[in-house]
Structures are given as structure tokens and as C-alpha cells.
Design an enzyme around this catalytic site. Structure first.
Site, PDB file in Angstrom:
ATOM      1  N   CYS A  99       0.799  -1.219   0.000  1.00 52.87           N
ATOM      2  CA  CYS A  99       0.000   0.000   0.000  1.00 52.87           C
ATOM      3  C   CYS A  99       0.840   1.280   0.000  1.00 52.87           C
ATOM      4  CB  CYS A  99      -0.987  -0.046   1.162  1.00 52.87           C
ATOM      5  SG  CYS A  99      -2.355   1.100   0.934  1.00 52.87           S
ATOM      6  N   HIS A 196      -3.213  -5.463   2.526  1.00 51.08           N
ATOM      7  CA  HIS A 196      -2.825  -5.651   3.924  1.00 51.08           C
ATOM      8  C   HIS A 196      -3.448  -6.972   4.369  1.00 51.08           C
ATOM      9  CE1 HIS A 196      -1.841  -1.318   4.360  1.00 51.08           C
ATOM     10  NE2 HIS A 196      -2.939  -1.069   3.702  1.00 51.08           N
TER      11      HIS A 196
HETATM   12  N1  GLN Z   1      -2.157   6.918   2.356  1.00 48.28           N
HETATM   13  C1  GLN Z   1      -2.260   6.051   1.223  1.00 48.28           C
HETATM   14  C2  GLN Z   1      -3.619   6.079   0.576  1.00 48.28           C
HETATM   15  O1  GLN Z   1      -4.581   6.445   1.197  1.00 48.28           O
HETATM   16  C3  GLN Z   1      -1.871   4.634   1.625  1.00 48.28           C
HETATM   17  C4  GLN Z   1      -2.826   4.045   2.626  1.00 48.28           C
HETATM   18  C5  GLN Z   1      -2.388   2.700   3.138  1.00 48.28           C
HETATM   19  O2  GLN Z   1      -1.193   2.400   3.201  1.00 48.28           O
HETATM   20  N2  GLN Z   1      -3.346   1.913   3.553  1.00 48.28           N
HETATM   21  O3  GLN Z   1      -3.734   5.745  -0.572  1.00 48.28           O
END
Ligand code: GLN
Length: 252
Positions: A99, A196
Site C-alpha cells: 500500500c 494488507h
Molecule cells: N495513504 C495512502 C492512501 O490512502 C496509503 C494508505 C495505506 O497504506 N493503507 O492511498
């Protein structure tokens, strides 16, 4: 070569900044699977902003996800490591980035205010924050790993260029951008994904691919590589896939 005399160093990047939805579990799964296989010495080293990191000293890199403001800090540091990281990935260093860190391995992440966070450029990809977050369980059909399952929550929408392949095709969920059906990116042994979960405990095929790549890079072919009893991992995988289909039906 006997695994008992092998050593594996897992580099965990920015655990203080990028570590949400159980991403640390990826490090634990890799460490456990290596130990179950009988790798004599498995070490996890944490690296964060400003730390000295020689990519020649690590066998595998794990990176997690995080909020935009933490990504700003990590991105600044990661940019200073771009050239050695590029050389290491080109030389076959396995990386798993989830992510927020997947986004930072691309060319840039354009935040919702229009500013751009420059990435490390390891993936031929860019990310733009969308109006709507993509949130929920994800099932992916991957040519390399078969079925993969995880959980996504991101505003960023990632688009791949011809320099990398998607990790797989979305069966349930949004994936890279909610539009083109792709999820994640693969370049050599470097994998980026929005999943995740933790991802690796319930996707053992991906864990083993990363571990084998890491060990072969250091010790060559011809390793003893005993199969593990993955009954528990397979049950966890099947349960997560079932749940993903149920939540998808619930939304329809
Ligand atoms: N901040 C990033 C987004 O919103 C990554 C979020 C995350 O790692 N879950 O796309």
C-alpha cells in the site's frame, strides 16, 4: 546446501512510519517460514529515516502501508536511497511493499491537494489520490501465485506502465485503481500490492517465492527446500476468500 548453515537477513523498512493493518505480520510470517524450513540464522533488522542501510547486507526487504503524512517522511528518506535500491532490485533483491510503500516505489504519489510526493521509481507506475477510498476485502487471481487474498484501504489509485506487470487480476475489490482490473505490481522479485491483512500469513505461496529468491540469491540453486504443512494457512486463506465474497455480495 543445508539450510541449517544458511543465514537470512530481513530488512524491515520504516516500521515506525509504515505499519498498519497488521503489515508487521509479513515480517513474522517470513521469519517463521524460514525457521520452520530450518534456516539456521534468521535476523530481522529495522531501518528508518536516516539509518545507514547497505542493501548488500540484507536478503529481503519488507515495507508496510501508512497514512499520507507518514508517507511524506518515508518518501523523503527513500528518495535518498533510490540508486542503491534500484541496483539491488535489478540484481534480484526480493522486496514486498504494501500500500503506502508500494505507492512510494512508483514514480510519484499525487496527494488530494494536488501536490506530488516523488517516489523511488522502482516500479513503472504512478499514483493519484482519488475522490473515493477503495476499502474492503480483496481477492486476486495471480499468474504467479494463484489465489491471493487481503484487505485494502487506500485513496491512491495506481496506474502501471509497460515496465512492470500487475501482481494479478481483481476477483473481488478495487485493486490498483478500481478501473483496469489490475492489482499490485511485479518487477523481478520486487512485489508491490495494496493487500494488507496481514498478507503473507495467509498467502504462503508468495512468502515462499520471496524466501527462495532471497536464499538463492545468496546461496545459489540446489537448496534443500522441504514442503511445509500449510493446512492452517490454507484454512485461513479459504476463510478470508469466503468472507470477501460474502462482503462483496452484501454490497451488491
Ligand atoms: N495513504 C495512502 C492512501 O490512502 C496509503 C494508505 C495505506 O497504506 N493503507 O492511498
Amino acid at each position: 546446501m543445508k539450510l541449517a548453515s544458511a543465514r537470512l537477513v530481513i530488512g524491515h523498512l520504516y516500521p515506525d512510519l509504515l505499519n498498519i493493518y497488521g503489515d508487521r505480520g509479513n515480517v513474522l510470517a517470513l521469519r517463521r517460514r524460514a525457521a520452520w524450513r530450518g534456516v539456521g540464522d534468521v535476523e530481522v533488522r529495522a531501518y528508518t529515516v536516516g539509518d545507514v542501510l547497505d542493501f548488500g547486507d540484507v536478503d529481503l526487504i519488507c515495507m508496510g502501508g501508512g497514512e499520507d503524512r507518514k508517507q511524506v517522511l518515508a518518501a523523503e528518506d527513500l528518495r535518498t536511497r533510490r540508486d542503491p535500491l534500484e541496483a539491488a532490485v535489478a540484481g534480484g533483491l526480493p522486496v514486498v511493499a504494501v500500500c503506502g510503500s508500494y505507492q512510494l516505489l512508483g514514480a510519484y504519489y499525487q496527494l488530494s491537494d494536488g501536490s506530488r510526493l516523488e517516489g523511488a521509481g522502482i516500479f513503472d507506475a504512478y499514483t493519484v489520490a482519488g475522490q473515493q477510498r477503495l476499502v474492503g476485502n480483496v481477492v486476486v487471481d495471480s499468474p504467479l501465485f494463484g489465489s491471493l487474498v487481503g484487505f485494502e484501504n487506500h485513496a491512491g489509485q495506481t496506474f502501471l506502465g509497460p515496465g512492470c506487470d500487475p501482481l494479478g487480476h481483481v476477483v473481488v475489490g478495487g485493486g490498483n485503481n478500481g478501473r483496469d482490473g489490475g492489482e499490485g505490481a511485479v518487477r523481478g522479485f520486487c512485489v508491490g500490492t495494496y493487500m494488507h491483512g496481514s498478507l503473507l500469513p495467509k498467502n504462503p505461496a508468495l512468502s515462499d517465492w520471496l524466501l527462495l529468491a532471497a536464499l538463492r540469491r545468496r546461496y545459489g540453486e540446489g537448496l534443500d527446500w522441504p514442503a511445509l504443512d500449510d493446512a492452517a494457512e490454507e484454512r485461513a486463506h479459504a476463510a478470508a476468500v469466503r468472507r470477501a465474497h460474502e462482503t462483496a455480495r452484501g454490497r451488491a
